[in-house]
Design a protein around this motif. Structure first.
Motif, PDB file in Angstrom:
ATOM      1  N   TRP A  24       0.846  -1.208   0.000  1.00 28.04           N
ATOM      2  CA  TRP A  24       0.000   0.000   0.000  1.00 28.04           C
ATOM      3  C   TRP A  24       0.879   1.256   0.000  1.00 28.04           C
ATOM      4  O   TRP A  24       0.625   2.201  -0.751  1.00 28.04           O
ATOM      5  N   ASN A  25       1.912   1.278   0.853  1.00 31.85           N
ATOM      6  CA  ASN A  25       2.804   2.444   0.914  1.00 31.85           C
ATOM      7  C   ASN A  25       3.536   2.658  -0.402  1.00 31.85           C
ATOM      8  O   ASN A  25       3.687   3.796  -0.855  1.00 31.85           O
ATOM      9  N   VAL A  26       3.993   1.582  -1.023  1.00 31.97           N
ATOM     10  CA  VAL A  26       4.672   1.702  -2.308  1.00 31.97           C
ATOM     11  C   VAL A  26       3.708   2.242  -3.357  1.00 31.97           C
ATOM     12  O   VAL A  26       4.046   3.141  -4.131  1.00 31.97           O
ATOM     13  N   TRP A  27       2.495   1.701  -3.389  1.00 31.68           N
ATOM     14  CA  TRP A  27       1.501   2.161  -4.369  1.00 31.68           C
ATOM     15  C   TRP A  27       1.194   3.645  -4.192  1.00 31.68           C
ATOM     16  O   TRP A  27       1.161   4.407  -5.150  1.00 31.68           O
ATOM     17  N   LYS A  28       0.956   4.079  -2.943  1.00 29.07           N
ATOM     18  CA  LYS A  28       0.640   5.484  -2.694  1.00 29.07           C
ATOM     19  C   LYS A  28       1.834   6.386  -3.026  1.00 29.07           C
ATOM     20  O   LYS A  28       1.660   7.498  -3.505  1.00 29.07           O
ATOM     21  N   THR A  29       3.049   5.933  -2.784  1.00 29.67           N
ATOM     22  CA  THR A  29       4.233   6.718  -3.102  1.00 29.67           C
ATOM     23  C   THR A  29       4.380   6.881  -4.606  1.00 29.67           C
ATOM     24  O   THR A  29       4.657   7.978  -5.106  1.00 29.67           O
ATOM     25  N   VAL A  30       4.186   5.808  -5.342  1.00 33.08           N
ATOM     26  CA  VAL A  30       4.344   5.852  -6.791  1.00 33.08           C
ATOM     27  C   VAL A  30       3.265   6.721  -7.428  1.00 33.08           C
ATOM     28  O   VAL A  30       3.546   7.503  -8.338  1.00 33.08           O
ATOM     29  N   THR A  31       2.041   6.625  -6.957  1.00 38.30           N
ATOM     30  CA  THR A  31       0.950   7.366  -7.592  1.00 38.30           C
ATOM     31  C   THR A  31       0.851   8.813  -7.127  1.00 38.30           C
ATOM     32  O   THR A  31       0.157   9.600  -7.760  1.00 38.30           O
ATOM     33  N   SER A  32       1.537   9.205  -6.054  1.00 40.33           N
ATOM     34  CA  SER A  32       1.410  10.575  -5.560  1.00 40.33           C
ATOM     35  C   SER A  32       2.428  11.530  -6.185  1.00 40.33           C
ATOM     36  O   SER A  32       2.306  12.733  -6.022  1.00 40.33           O
ATOM     37  N   GLY A  33       3.422  10.997  -6.881  1.00 40.00           N
ATOM     38  CA  GLY A  33       4.467  11.843  -7.446  1.00 40.00           C
ATOM     39  C   GLY A  33       3.986  12.616  -8.652  1.00 40.00           C
ATOM     40  O   GLY A  33       3.002  12.280  -9.300  1.00 40.00           O
ATOM     41  N   GLN A  34       4.674  13.700  -8.944  1.00 38.46           N
ATOM     42  CA  GLN A  34       4.379  14.508 -10.118  1.00 38.46           C
ATOM     43  C   GLN A  34       5.608  14.517 -11.012  1.00 38.46           C
ATOM     44  O   GLN A  34       6.745  14.575 -10.534  1.00 38.46           O
ATOM     45  N   ALA A  35       5.389  14.478 -12.305  1.00 37.18           N
ATOM     46  CA  ALA A  35       6.496  14.484 -13.254  1.00 37.18           C
ATOM     47  C   ALA A  35       7.189  15.838 -13.225  1.00 37.18           C
ATOM     48  O   ALA A  35       6.546  16.877 -13.189  1.00 37.18           O
ATOM     49  N   VAL A  36       8.493  15.810 -13.236  1.00 34.80           N
ATOM     50  CA  VAL A  36       9.292  17.030 -13.230  1.00 34.80           C
ATOM     51  C   VAL A  36      10.200  16.988 -14.448  1.00 34.80           C
ATOM     52  O   VAL A  36      10.880  15.999 -14.693  1.00 34.80           O
ATOM     53  N   GLU A  37      10.179  18.069 -15.207  1.00 35.05           N
ATOM     54  CA  GLU A  37      11.053  18.133 -16.368  1.00 35.05           C
ATOM     55  C   GLU A  37      12.477  18.395 -15.897  1.00 35.05           C
ATOM     56  O   GLU A  37      12.721  19.285 -15.082  1.00 35.05           O
ATOM     57  N   GLU A  38      13.392  17.594 -16.411  1.00 38.84           N
ATOM     58  CA  GLU A  38      14.783  17.759 -16.010  1.00 38.84           C
ATOM     59  C   GLU A  38      15.394  18.947 -16.742  1.00 38.84           C
ATOM     60  O   GLU A  38      15.165  19.148 -17.928  1.00 38.84           O
ATOM     61  N   GLU A  39      16.176  19.721 -16.024  1.00 38.92           N
ATOM     62  CA  GLU A  39      16.855  20.860 -16.619  1.00 38.92           C
ATOM     63  C   GLU A  39      18.188  20.390 -17.193  1.00 38.92           C
ATOM     64  O   GLU A  39      18.883  19.580 -16.588  1.00 38.92           O
ATOM     65  N   ALA A  40      18.530  20.903 -18.348  1.00 41.18           N
ATOM     66  CA  ALA A  40      19.814  20.558 -18.945  1.00 41.18           C
ATOM     67  C   ALA A  40      20.910  21.323 -18.212  1.00 41.18           C
ATOM     68  O   ALA A  40      20.921  22.556 -18.186  1.00 41.18           O
ATOM     69  N   LEU A  41      21.815  20.608 -17.610  1.00 42.67           N
ATOM     70  CA  LEU A  41      22.921  21.238 -16.898  1.00 42.67           C
ATOM     71  C   LEU A  41      24.128  21.316 -17.822  1.00 42.67           C
ATOM     72  O   LEU A  41      24.373  20.407 -18.612  1.00 42.67           O
ATOM     73  N   PRO A  42      24.882  22.393 -17.745  1.00 40.81           N
ATOM     74  CA  PRO A  42      26.081  22.473 -18.576  1.00 40.81           C
ATOM     75  C   PRO A  42      27.082  21.398 -18.156  1.00 40.81           C
ATOM     76  O   PRO A  42      27.152  21.033 -16.986  1.00 40.81           O
ATOM     77  N   ALA A  43      27.833  20.909 -19.120  1.00 41.37           N
ATOM     78  CA  ALA A  43      28.818  19.854 -18.835  1.00 41.37           C
ATOM     79  C   ALA A  43      29.913  20.427 -17.926  1.00 41.37           C
ATOM     80  O   ALA A  43      30.392  21.541 -18.117  1.00 41.37           O
TER      81      ALA A  43
END
Length: 51
Positions: A24-43
């Protein structure tokens, strides 16, 4: 010998209940997240130690 079976059954029930709580905890953790766009970091330069 009967009381030992009762104790073993209680231990098994606790194990199954713990597994269900974990699922139950794993399911709630997985479904509660929001997608975040990754920022391109300079090399970053690779630092090599001088020999």
């Amino acid at each position: 010998m009967h009381p030992f079976y009762v104790i073993r059954a209680l231990g098994g029930a606790l194990f199954v209940i713990g597994s269900l709580v974990m699922a139950w905890n794993v399911w709630k953790t997985v479904t509660s997240g929001q997608a975040v766009e990754e920022e391109a970091l300079p090399a970053q330069p690779i630092l090599v130690a001088a020999e």
